[in-house]
Design a protein around this motif. Structure first.
Motif, PDB file in Angstrom:
ATOM      1  N   UNK A 147      57.954  -9.135  31.690  1.00 44.07           N
ATOM      2  CA  UNK A 147      57.489 -10.146  30.743  1.00 44.07           C
ATOM      3  C   UNK A 147      58.065  -9.820  29.368  1.00 44.07           C
ATOM      4  N   UNK A 148      58.543 -10.839  28.689  1.00 43.01           N
ATOM      5  CA  UNK A 148      59.139 -10.636  27.377  1.00 43.01           C
ATOM      6  C   UNK A 148      58.045 -10.339  26.347  1.00 43.01           C
ATOM      7  N   UNK A 149      58.317  -9.348  25.496  1.00 39.85           N
ATOM      8  CA  UNK A 149      57.404  -8.983  24.411  1.00 39.85           C
ATOM      9  C   UNK A 149      58.190  -8.895  23.110  1.00 39.85           C
ATOM     10  N   UNK A 150      57.479  -9.034  22.017  1.00 36.32           N
ATOM     11  CA  UNK A 150      58.037  -8.738  20.702  1.00 36.32           C
ATOM     12  C   UNK A 150      57.372  -7.466  20.179  1.00 36.32           C
ATOM     13  N   UNK A 151      58.197  -6.586  19.624  1.00 33.83           N
ATOM     14  CA  UNK A 151      57.661  -5.394  18.963  1.00 33.83           C
ATOM     15  C   UNK A 151      57.826  -5.607  17.454  1.00 33.83           C
ATOM     16  N   UNK A 152      56.719  -5.532  16.742  1.00 38.09           N
ATOM     17  CA  UNK A 152      56.712  -5.816  15.306  1.00 38.09           C
ATOM     18  C   UNK A 152      56.433  -4.515  14.553  1.00 38.09           C
ATOM     19  N   UNK A 203      49.947  -8.845   5.582  1.00 41.67           N
ATOM     20  CA  UNK A 203      50.732  -7.661   5.933  1.00 41.67           C
ATOM     21  C   UNK A 203      52.215  -7.957   5.736  1.00 41.67           C
ATOM     22  N   UNK A 204      52.974  -6.926   5.428  1.00 40.10           N
ATOM     23  CA  UNK A 204      54.418  -7.089   5.274  1.00 40.10           C
ATOM     24  C   UNK A 204      55.108  -6.751   6.590  1.00 40.10           C
ATOM     25  N   UNK A 205      55.829  -7.723   7.136  1.00 42.40           N
ATOM     26  CA  UNK A 205      56.573  -7.504   8.380  1.00 42.40           C
ATOM     27  C   UNK A 205      57.935  -6.936   8.037  1.00 42.40           C
ATOM     28  N   UNK A 206      58.227  -5.749   8.554  1.00 46.51           N
ATOM     29  CA  UNK A 206      59.504  -5.090   8.290  1.00 46.51           C
ATOM     30  C   UNK A 206      60.551  -5.415   9.351  1.00 46.51           C
ATOM     31  N   UNK A 207      60.085  -5.712  10.570  1.00 46.74           N
ATOM     32  CA  UNK A 207      61.042  -5.884  11.675  1.00 46.74           C
ATOM     33  C   UNK A 207      60.332  -6.538  12.850  1.00 46.74           C
ATOM     34  N   UNK A 208      61.066  -7.359  13.593  1.00 48.23           N
ATOM     35  CA  UNK A 208      60.514  -7.981  14.807  1.00 48.23           C
ATOM     36  C   UNK A 208      61.654  -8.124  15.809  1.00 48.23           C
ATOM     37  N   UNK A 225      66.024  -3.681  25.315  1.00 45.11           N
ATOM     38  CA  UNK A 225      65.648  -3.807  23.910  1.00 45.11           C
ATOM     39  C   UNK A 225      66.793  -4.461  23.148  1.00 45.11           C
ATOM     40  N   UNK A 226      66.448  -5.370  22.235  1.00 44.68           N
ATOM     41  CA  UNK A 226      67.461  -6.029  21.419  1.00 44.68           C
ATOM     42  C   UNK A 226      68.311  -4.984  20.707  1.00 44.68           C
ATOM     43  N   UNK A 227      69.629  -5.174  20.715  1.00 43.14           N
ATOM     44  CA  UNK A 227      70.542  -4.160  20.199  1.00 43.14           C
ATOM     45  C   UNK A 227      70.421  -3.962  18.693  1.00 43.14           C
ATOM     46  N   UNK A 228      69.812  -4.924  17.972  1.00 45.93           N
ATOM     47  CA  UNK A 228      69.658  -4.757  16.524  1.00 45.93           C
ATOM     48  C   UNK A 228      68.347  -4.069  16.151  1.00 45.93           C
ATOM     49  N   UNK A 229      67.653  -3.519  17.142  1.00 38.25           N
ATOM     50  CA  UNK A 229      66.412  -2.793  16.848  1.00 38.25           C
ATOM     51  C   UNK A 229      66.729  -1.549  16.025  1.00 38.25           C
TER      52      UNK A 229
END
Length: 712
Positions: A163-168, A223-228, A270-274
């Motif tokens: 299942x696809x997830x987003x890591x924030x 909250x400040x989102x730094x990355x997703x 994992x997305x390569x730009x992580x």
């Protein structure tokens, strides 16, 4: 003085590794996706198939090896590789395959699709109209999303496999000792992955994860989102039922399904730009090694490309449909019992429709003369008309037995549901055999007729799934031959009675006699060759792994027997080695239909022996499954299946040859010669047979006879 002749020493590596051979099969599928001769949306479909294949490979094969590494890491498989050596080789091969996948997608397929009116839009390229549309979608979707901020004091939330997830990554609160905090956002499977965007022409789409990422800050107010970034895990699905510890098989299988949800992670995509921060966090949290980490330069899970193939209005980017034909030997207006009573019938699917098999069972369900129906169900469709017919037959008082294999991997849940429904309808349901999987494809219908009891039998190479029968190449035999019917009865009595079967008249069954029957047929060809007679073996299977049968084929080659093998997937036999296998040729076909039929032909001194089987030539099929091998006795149908085999070996458009080095080399048509596509020829032959039968009916005169005089 002449020295006595000795046979040359056999190479140590006389077998290819099973797992690496399967990966080379998946590479052939990937090469089909890269083939510019294929329509663009068909190429997208094959790219999706590669992804789906790899999902199952990691869940089952890699998962099994990782368990084996813990239990017995030093064991060597027939090719000589240890478990750790296999895992390293698999990781290297899969990383290279993934690089090929995304090179084809990003450099070739997406640009070509865009030129033809189908365009993928990343959130960084949203126009004002796109932003408005994405906003509307997000407002609908956001109500279903459940962001989960991670707290070191609480256990990690359960991440569903595949299942696809987003890591924030969030900036931490002011009083926190950590500079940032992580959160997960699961993207449920119920939501469409591909989202349409407004477009003046053609079709533009974006991905669900892009829309959510674009608006992710709204899910964490204040909250400040730094990355997703997107990620997906693959869990180990090679969790086997301990049947000796499971008195209730249904309950035991439910426990297996639950265990799969929490099993170890065998792959992290994992997305390569992580960033390094997210990469380190996920690898440590999920306990995966760098070999298990796959950095993806594009959309994760290319299986979603299947959705593109359903787009309307782009027929020029798809294959022209090949619709299954009716058999010219079957009259749709005549009951199937009458048709089969005239003689055996062989159907080659999907060129000929599976409908007659379904119709036979549906007619049996309501026929007052039918006493009993017995059938093996390994995999079925979601809304199976065959299951419905069995329930209808039981409700009408017929004796109906269904052997439902609850251990059919990834179909366990569906089969359990069917089993419960059929039991409620009065069907006697048997959950397979302890320690074995029932993989045979057989249905027997017992009918009372004026001259006695007649048994009508269907033997097949494919599942009772009318949906996949339109996509899989398989063979069906419909017969009321007395001895084949008696063998069917013996088979069911042995399985349902948990007893040793009596001797069969014509068929062979695994795990008792199937391998030995094949070896006997191979040995007979060897004996004839040594007597100076012509000897040939032609075999079509999905996988060739079994060392005993491979060695038997090596002996045949050494005796001078010509051996032709058409193997869709795994082939552990090494062809073309002097003194070992120089008389063996191995081909493989990847085309629009999945090759699934198992057909065997032995020259047998001119008395051709032709057989069909549910079994591949693998130890699991021959030793740990209940399978069938069935002879085709009608000269008419023997000749037809021999022609089918010959057609496969003539293919020079969709076929590959296996070299002695283990590389697959694509067969090319000669410069001045004709391109031969086996599946196209088989389809055209089915169409031609129907047209010829129609022409014959139009030119034949049939009188209208007066009704018989009534008695006065």
């Amino acid at each position: 003085m002449n020295q006595p002749m000795t046979e040359p020493p056999l190479p140590v590596d006389r077998y290819f590794n099973r797992e690496l051979s399967w990966l080379e099969f998946n590479q052939r599928v990937l090469d089909h996706a890269a083939d510019p001769r294929q329509p663009l949306l068909e190429r997208a479909k094959f790219l999706a198939i590669v992804s789906s294949n790899l999902d199952e490979f990691f869940m089952v094969r890699v998962g099994g090896l990782k368990l084996q590494a813990v239990q017995n890491a030093g064991i060597r498989e027939p090719s000589g590789m240890t478990v750790s050596e296999q895992l390293l080789a698999i990781a290297d091969r899969c990383h290279r395959m993934q690089a090929d996948q995304y090179r084809i997608l990003n450099d070739d397929l997406f640009p070509a699709l865009a030129q033809n009116g189908i365009q993928h839009i990343d959130h960084s390229a949203y126009s004002a109209r796109h932003q408005q549309s994405a906003r509307s979608v997000f407002e609908d979707v956001s109500a279903t999303l459940s962001p989960h901020a991670l707290d070191p004091s609480r256990p990690l939330p359960l991440l569903q496999g595949l299942q696809l997830h987003l890591c924030v990554r969030l900036k931490s609160e002011a009083d926190s000792e950590q500079p940032w905090q992580f959160a997960f956002i699961p993207l449920g499977r119920a939501m469409s992955r591909l989202v349409s965007l407004p477009s003046d022409r053609g079709y533009q789409f974006t991905l669900l994860e892009d829309i959510v990422s674009y608006h992710v800050a709204e899910l964490f107010p204040g909250r400040q989102v730094l990355e997703c970034v997107a990620f997906r895990i693959t869990r180990n699905a090679d969790i086997k039922l301990r049947e000796d510890h499971a008195p209730d098989l249904m309950l035991g299988m439910e426990e297996v399904l639950e265990s799969r949800k929490e099993s170890g992670c065998v792959r992290l995509e994992l997305a390569s730009d992580a960033s390094e921060h997210i990469t380190a966090f996920l690898t440590e949290t999920l306990e995966v090694t760098l070999d298990d980490l796959f950095l993806v330069d594009g959309p994760i899970d290319l299986g979603s490309l299947f959705q593109l193939t359903a787009l309307e209005g782009f027929d020029e980017l798809k294959d022209r449909p090949w619709r299954g034909q009716g058999s010219p030997d079957i009259d749709p207006a005549e009951p199937m019992f009458e048709t089969i009573a005239k003689g055996d019938l062989v159907l080659v699917h999907p060129y000929e429709r599976f409908d007659p098999v379904v119709r036979l069972i549906e007619e049996a369900a309501v026929d007052p003369d039918v006493l009993a129906i017995k059938q093996v169900l390994y995999r079925t469709s979601r809304n199976s008309p065959i299951v419905a017919a069995l329930k209808r037959a039981a409700e009408r008082g017929k004796y109906v037995t269904a052997i439902v294999e609850l251990k059919a991997r990834f179909d366990e849940q569906r089969n359990m549901e069917w089993a419960r429904e059929m039991e409620h309808a009065g069907v006697q349901v048997i959950y397979g055999i302890k320690g074995l999987k029932t993989h045979a494809k057989i249905c027997i219908i017992v009918r009372s007729e004026p001259h006695g009891i007649v048994r009508y039998v269907h033997y097949g190479t494919g599942n009772y799934n009318e949906a996949t029968s339109r996509l899989y190449s398989d063979v069906s035999l419909l017969t009321c031959d007395e001895e084949l019917g008696a063998d069917a009865t013996t088979f069911f009595n042995a399985v349902t009675g948990a007893s040793h079967p009596l001797k069969y008249h014509k068929i062979a069954a695994a795990p008792t006699t199937l391998r030995s029957r094949i070896k006997d047929l191979i040995d007979a060809e060897i004996a004839r060759k040594r007597d100076g007679q012509k000897a040939e073996i032609s075999v079509k299977v999905n996988s060739l792994v079994d060392p005993q049968l491979i060695d038997a084929l090596y002996r045949a080659s050494q005796a001078g027997v010509r051996v032709r093998l058409n193997v869709r997937g795994i082939c552990c036999l090494r062809p073309g080695v002097d003194g070992l296998s120089e008389n063996i040729v191995v081909t493989s076909i990847v085309d629009r239909f999945l090759e699934h039929a198992r057909i065997l032909h032995f020259h047998h001194g001119g008395d051709d022996q032709v057989l069909i089987s549910s079994a591949d030539w693998m130890p699991r099929n021959l030793d740990r499954r209940i399978e069938l091998l069935v002879p085709i006795e009608s000269p008419q149908w023997r000749k037809r299946l021999i022609r089918v085999l010959q057609t496969y070996f003539k293919d020079n458009r969709s076929a590959w040859n296996l070299t002695s080095s283990g590389r697959w080399k694509r067969i090319q048509p000669p410069p001045e010669g004709e391109a031969v596509q086996a599946q196209r020829l088989l389809y055209e032959a089915a169409v031609g047979a129907v047209q010829q039968a129609d022409q014959h009916r139009r030119t034949a005169f049939e009188t209208h006879d007066p009704p018989a005089l009534k008695d006065h």
